[in-house]
Motif scaffolding. Structure first.
Motif, PDB file in Angstrom:
ATOM      1  N   LYS A  19      78.876  -5.054 110.074  1.00 22.77           N
ATOM      2  CA  LYS A  19      79.246  -3.693 109.689  1.00 22.77           C
ATOM      3  C   LYS A  19      78.875  -3.337 108.254  1.00 22.77           C
ATOM      4  O   LYS A  19      79.488  -2.467 107.634  1.00 22.77           O
ATOM      5  N   GLY A  20      77.860  -4.013 107.701  1.00 18.27           N
ATOM      6  CA  GLY A  20      77.311  -3.607 106.413  1.00 18.27           C
ATOM      7  C   GLY A  20      77.995  -4.164 105.179  1.00 18.27           C
ATOM      8  O   GLY A  20      77.677  -3.733 104.075  1.00 18.27           O
ATOM      9  N   GLN A  21      78.912  -5.110 105.335  1.00 17.54           N
ATOM     10  CA  GLN A  21      79.515  -5.708 104.145  1.00 17.54           C
ATOM     11  C   GLN A  21      78.501  -6.626 103.460  1.00 17.54           C
ATOM     12  O   GLN A  21      77.585  -7.146 104.095  1.00 17.54           O
ATOM     13  N   LEU A  22      78.701  -6.825 102.166  1.00 14.43           N
ATOM     14  CA  LEU A  22      77.770  -7.618 101.373  1.00 14.43           C
ATOM     15  C   LEU A  22      78.512  -8.706 100.607  1.00 14.43           C
ATOM     16  O   LEU A  22      79.509  -8.422  99.935  1.00 14.43           O
ATOM     17  N   VAL A  23      78.015  -9.932 100.684  1.00 12.53           N
ATOM     18  CA  VAL A  23      78.532 -11.004  99.841  1.00 12.53           C
ATOM     19  C   VAL A  23      77.846 -10.843  98.486  1.00 12.53           C
ATOM     20  O   VAL A  23      76.618 -10.808  98.404  1.00 12.53           O
ATOM     21  N   THR A  24      78.645 -10.727  97.432  1.00 19.16           N
ATOM     22  CA  THR A  24      78.091 -10.566  96.092  1.00 19.16           C
ATOM     23  C   THR A  24      78.611 -11.663  95.177  1.00 19.16           C
ATOM     24  O   THR A  24      79.726 -12.158  95.348  1.00 19.16           O
ATOM     25  N   GLN A  25      77.790 -12.026  94.224  1.00 22.24           N
ATOM     26  CA  GLN A  25      78.156 -12.992  93.193  1.00 22.24           C
ATOM     27  C   GLN A  25      78.213 -12.221  91.876  1.00 22.24           C
ATOM     28  O   GLN A  25      77.209 -11.658  91.446  1.00 22.24           O
ATOM     29  N   LEU A  26      79.392 -12.174  91.265  1.00 22.70           N
ATOM     30  CA  LEU A  26      79.546 -11.454  90.013  1.00 22.70           C
ATOM     31  C   LEU A  26      79.232 -12.367  88.837  1.00 22.70           C
ATOM     32  O   LEU A  26      79.496 -13.568  88.874  1.00 22.70           O
ATOM     33  N   ASP A  27      78.671 -11.778  87.800  1.00 27.81           N
ATOM     34  CA  ASP A  27      78.327 -12.509  86.577  1.00 27.81           C
ATOM     35  C   ASP A  27      79.245 -12.005  85.463  1.00 27.81           C
ATOM     36  O   ASP A  27      78.807 -11.346  84.521  1.00 27.81           O
ATOM     37  N   VAL A  28      80.537 -12.282  85.630  1.00 29.17           N
ATOM     38  CA  VAL A  28      81.567 -11.798  84.709  1.00 29.17           C
ATOM     39  C   VAL A  28      82.572 -12.928  84.484  1.00 29.17           C
ATOM     40  O   VAL A  28      82.535 -13.948  85.158  1.00 29.17           O
ATOM     41  N   ASP A  29      83.463 -12.729  83.532  1.00 31.28           N
ATOM     42  CA  ASP A  29      84.488 -13.738  83.269  1.00 31.28           C
ATOM     43  C   ASP A  29      85.585 -13.736  84.324  1.00 31.28           C
ATOM     44  O   ASP A  29      86.094 -14.781  84.697  1.00 31.28           O
ATOM     45  N   LEU A  69      81.679  -6.807  99.284  1.00 26.21           N
ATOM     46  CA  LEU A  69      81.558  -5.431  98.823  1.00 26.21           C
ATOM     47  C   LEU A  69      81.153  -4.560 100.001  1.00 26.21           C
ATOM     48  O   LEU A  69      80.251  -4.917 100.762  1.00 26.21           O
ATOM     49  N   LYS A  70      81.841  -3.440 100.174  1.00 22.61           N
ATOM     50  CA  LYS A  70      81.477  -2.470 101.213  1.00 22.61           C
ATOM     51  C   LYS A  70      81.055  -1.200 100.507  1.00 22.61           C
ATOM     52  O   LYS A  70      81.836  -0.588  99.770  1.00 22.61           O
ATOM     53  N   LEU A  71      79.796  -0.812 100.696  1.00 23.66           N
ATOM     54  CA  LEU A  71      79.242   0.394 100.084  1.00 23.66           C
ATOM     55  C   LEU A  71      79.186   1.520 101.097  1.00 23.66           C
ATOM     56  O   LEU A  71      78.823   1.302 102.258  1.00 23.66           O
ATOM     57  N   ARG A  72      79.533   2.713 100.659  1.00 27.17           N
ATOM     58  CA  ARG A  72      79.471   3.887 101.529  1.00 27.17           C
ATOM     59  C   ARG A  72      78.021   4.135 101.944  1.00 27.17           C
ATOM     60  O   ARG A  72      77.110   4.074 101.135  1.00 27.17           O
ATOM     61  N   GLY A  73      77.827   4.355 103.237  1.00 30.54           N
ATOM     62  CA  GLY A  73      76.493   4.631 103.758  1.00 30.54           C
ATOM     63  C   GLY A  73      75.781   3.402 104.300  1.00 30.54           C
ATOM     64  O   GLY A  73      74.747   3.518 104.942  1.00 30.54           O
ATOM     65  N   ILE A  74      76.320   2.224 104.026  1.00 32.04           N
ATOM     66  CA  ILE A  74      75.760   0.980 104.563  1.00 32.04           C
ATOM     67  C   ILE A  74      76.717   0.527 105.662  1.00 32.04           C
ATOM     68  O   ILE A  74      77.772  -0.037 105.387  1.00 32.04           O
ATOM     69  N   GLU A  75      76.363   0.843 106.911  1.00 33.94           N
ATOM     70  CA  GLU A  75      77.285   0.646 108.033  1.00 33.94           C
ATOM     71  C   GLU A  75      76.885  -0.468 108.990  1.00 33.94           C
ATOM     72  O   GLU A  75      77.679  -0.871 109.822  1.00 33.94           O
ATOM     73  N   ILE A  77      74.332  -4.211 109.735  1.00 28.65           N
ATOM     74  CA  ILE A  77      73.622  -5.331 109.130  1.00 28.65           C
ATOM     75  C   ILE A  77      72.170  -4.965 108.830  1.00 28.65           C
ATOM     76  O   ILE A  77      71.603  -5.399 107.824  1.00 28.65           O
ATOM     77  N   GLU A  78      71.577  -4.126 109.671  1.00 32.40           N
ATOM     78  CA  GLU A  78      70.183  -3.710 109.460  1.00 32.40           C
ATOM     79  C   GLU A  78      70.030  -2.887 108.181  1.00 32.40           C
ATOM     80  O   GLU A  78      68.964  -2.882 107.569  1.00 32.40           O
ATOM     81  N   GLU A  79      71.072  -2.192 107.778  1.00 32.72           N
ATOM     82  CA  GLU A  79      71.038  -1.426 106.527  1.00 32.72           C
ATOM     83  C   GLU A  79      71.375  -2.314 105.327  1.00 32.72           C
ATOM     84  O   GLU A  79      70.940  -2.040 104.203  1.00 32.72           O
ATOM     85  N   ALA A  80      72.147  -3.360 105.560  1.00 26.15           N
ATOM     86  CA  ALA A  80      72.561  -4.261 104.481  1.00 26.15           C
ATOM     87  C   ALA A  80      71.471  -5.278 104.129  1.00 26.15           C
ATOM     88  O   ALA A  80      71.314  -5.639 102.958  1.00 26.15           O
ATOM     89  N   GLU A  81      70.738  -5.737 105.112  1.00 23.95           N
ATOM     90  CA  GLU A  81      69.751  -6.793 104.891  1.00 23.95           C
ATOM     91  C   GLU A  81      68.733  -6.461 103.791  1.00 23.95           C
ATOM     92  O   GLU A  81      68.441  -7.316 102.951  1.00 23.95           O
ATOM     93  N   PRO A  82      68.174  -5.248 103.730  1.00 23.89           N
ATOM     94  CA  PRO A  82      67.199  -4.947 102.672  1.00 23.89           C
ATOM     95  C   PRO A  82      67.796  -4.986 101.251  1.00 23.89           C
ATOM     96  O   PRO A  82      67.055  -5.001 100.277  1.00 23.89           O
ATOM     97  N   LEU A  83      69.128  -5.013 101.142  1.00 20.12           N
ATOM     98  CA  LEU A  83      69.778  -5.039  99.828  1.00 20.12           C
ATOM     99  C   LEU A  83      69.916  -6.463  99.282  1.00 20.12           C
ATOM    100  O   LEU A  83      70.268  -6.651  98.119  1.00 20.12           O
ATOM    101  N   ARG A  84      69.634  -7.455 100.117  1.00 17.73           N
ATOM    102  CA  ARG A  84      69.725  -8.873  99.718  1.00 17.73           C
ATOM    103  C   ARG A  84      68.919  -9.102  98.437  1.00 17.73           C
ATOM    104  O   ARG A  84      67.781  -8.665  98.315  1.00 17.73           O
TER     105      ARG A  84
END
Length: 188
Positions: A19-29, A69-75, A77-84
């Motif tokens: 459903k378009g969720q993204l695993v993200t790695q943050l570079d913060v404290d 992370l869930k971004l509006r408009g990315i619903e 997996i096909e929409e999420a994959e190009p954001l990798r």
């Protein structure tokens, strides 16, 4: 919004689920500082200087510096994959306030470097984020000198005076000014 007006928040590791969720790695404290994000700017690997704004629907901590992370408009997996591999950015104005003598690297570019023993040395030109540690780059007698950014060596900044106080290791400046004089006898 341009990259010069932003700081890198992290990057997209991979899609998660269908459903378009993204695993993200943050570079913060502290990832919890960003759990109420409203908007992020995304730069894709194919166009790293082009930022696209996305509204954030949800931030779900996954432990450490990983978040879903869930971004509006990315619903899907096909929409999420190009954001990798895309990098996430936020405006500099959203950086958390620092306490005491702490500073952000971008805040001290152009500051005079003052050594506890030698006095004024040069001006902070840049910071490099290396795998082992971050280093400060300054110009000293025409040579670029790199200084590891660790508490023992970088003391504090005087924001009003635009000065950065350091404790240069003995002999480090000589290595940059006379590189041939410091060859390792065991290197051959």
């Amino acid at each position: 919004m341009t990259l010069d007006e932003c700081f890198e928040l992290g990057f997209i590791v991979k899609p998660h689920g269908l459903k378009g969720q993204l695993v993200t790695q943050l570079d913060v404290d502290d990832a919890a500082t960003y759990d109420k994000l409203k908007t992020v700017y995304l730069a894709l690997p194919a166009a790293p200087a082009r930022l696209t704004a996305y509204q954030v629907e949800r931030v779900n901590p996954q432990g450490g510096l990983r978040v879903l992370l869930k971004l509006r408009g990315i619903e899907r997996i096909e929409e999420a994959e190009p954001l990798r591999g895309g990098k996430l950015w936020l405006p500099l104005s959203e950086l958390p306030k620092l306490e005491g003598t702490q500073f952000y690297f971008h805040d001290v570019i152009g500051f005079q470097v003052i050594d506890a023993t030698e006095g004024p040395l040069g001006v902070v030109e840049n910071f490099y984020e290396l795998p082992q540690q971050d280093v400060l780059a300054m110009r000293y007698k025409g040579q670029e000198v790199l200084l590891p950014v660790v508490d023992e060596l970088v003391s504090h900044a005087d924001m009003a005076a635009r000065q950065l106080f350091v404790n240069m290791p003995e002999g480090l400046l000589d290595i940059y000014l006379n590189p041939g004089a410091h060859k390792n006898p065991n290197a051959d």
